[in-house]
Design an enzyme around this catalytic site. Structure first.
Site, PDB file in Angstrom:
ATOM      1  N   ASP A 105       0.892  -1.073  -0.034  1.00 52.90           N
ATOM      2  CA  ASP A 105       0.043   0.123  -0.011  1.00 52.90           C
ATOM      3  C   ASP A 105       0.856   1.168  -0.091  1.00 52.90           C
ATOM      4  O   ASP A 105       1.188   1.933  -0.931  1.00 52.90           O
ATOM      5  CB  ASP A 105      -0.978   0.165   1.247  1.00 52.90           C
ATOM      6  CG  ASP A 105      -0.543  -0.665   2.476  1.00 52.90           C
ATOM      7  OD1 ASP A 105       0.817  -0.229   2.802  1.00 52.90           O
ATOM      8  OD2 ASP A 105      -1.250  -0.910   3.290  1.00 52.90           O
ATOM      9  N   ARG A 167      -6.211 -14.144   9.581  1.00 49.37           N
ATOM     10  CA  ARG A 167      -5.268 -14.462   8.458  1.00 49.37           C
ATOM     11  C   ARG A 167      -5.603 -15.900   8.128  1.00 49.37           C
ATOM     12  O   ARG A 167      -5.136 -16.170   6.877  1.00 49.37           O
ATOM     13  CB  ARG A 167      -3.657 -14.663   9.337  1.00 49.37           C
ATOM     14  CG  ARG A 167      -3.281 -13.576   9.807  1.00 49.37           C
ATOM     15  CD  ARG A 167      -1.748 -13.828  10.124  1.00 49.37           C
ATOM     16  NE  ARG A 167      -1.137 -12.799  10.821  1.00 49.37           N
ATOM     17  CZ  ARG A 167      -0.719 -11.556  10.356  1.00 49.37           C
ATOM     18  NH1 ARG A 167      -0.635 -11.532   8.943  1.00 49.37           N
ATOM     19  NH2 ARG A 167      -0.288 -10.515  10.818  1.00 49.37           N
TER      20      ARG A 167
END
Length: 177
Positions: A105, A167
């Site tokens: 990002d 996760r």
């Protein structure tokens, strides 16, 4: 079906099939580009463990794999400070190193990794990421292999977490508006 992790709600975003297709494509591209070499794939923990696992199932040429642990997130936002928690204990001089990231990002981790491996005298330094948020990216470093471009929204699943949870999800969810 929406899910709740801690205090936040997430909605389905990317299916397991779409993830597998993107990873297969990245593996094929990299294999085509480096067929004559034995690259060292470096997975960035914790997030990339599932990406690396699936990537390795699709990469059929000789290669090595290692991991490095970096941290830059607290909760849902980047701290803008990257810490190396676990390093690589092998000589990479003259080798081709391909970083496997779960997500890029801001680019802070990528920048830190580029500096780290430049000091080690690698022959080629390439970056492969399953997810890329172009709107959030603030660096001039070229990303060599991108699986899926996504909007600048917080996501969990397939290795990505929200304060430790999510996760293990086989698909990706995004934060509900």
């Amino acid at each position: 079906m929406e899910i709740k992790l801690h205090d936040k709600y997430f909605v389905p975003f990317i299916s397991a099939q779409e993830l597998d297709f993107a990873i297969q494509n990245m593996a094929k591209q990299i294999e085509d580009d480096f067929a004559e070499e034995i690259p060292v794939f470096v997975g960035v923990l914790n997030g990339a463990f599932m990406v690396v696992s699936d990537f390795m199932k699709h990469y059929t040429a000789p290669c090595e794999v290692s991991f490095i642990k970096m941290a830059s997130y607290e909760g849902t936002s980047s701290t803008n400070e990257v810490k190396q928690l676990i390093g690589i204990n092998q000589d990479l001089t003259g080798r081709t190193v391909i970083i496997i990231e779960d997500i890029v990002d801001t680019g802070n981790t990528v920048e830190e990794l580029k500096e780290l491996f430049k000091k080690q005298g690698v022959k080629h330094f390439k970056i492969a990421t399953l997810f890329f948020k172009p709107e959030a990216y603030k660096k001039d470093i070229k990303l060599d292999y991108i699986g899926i471009r996504i909007p600048n929204k917080f996501i969990v699943g397939f290795g990505l977490d929200y304060d430790g949870l999510g996760r293990n999800l086989p698909e990706v969810y995004q934060l509900k508006d």
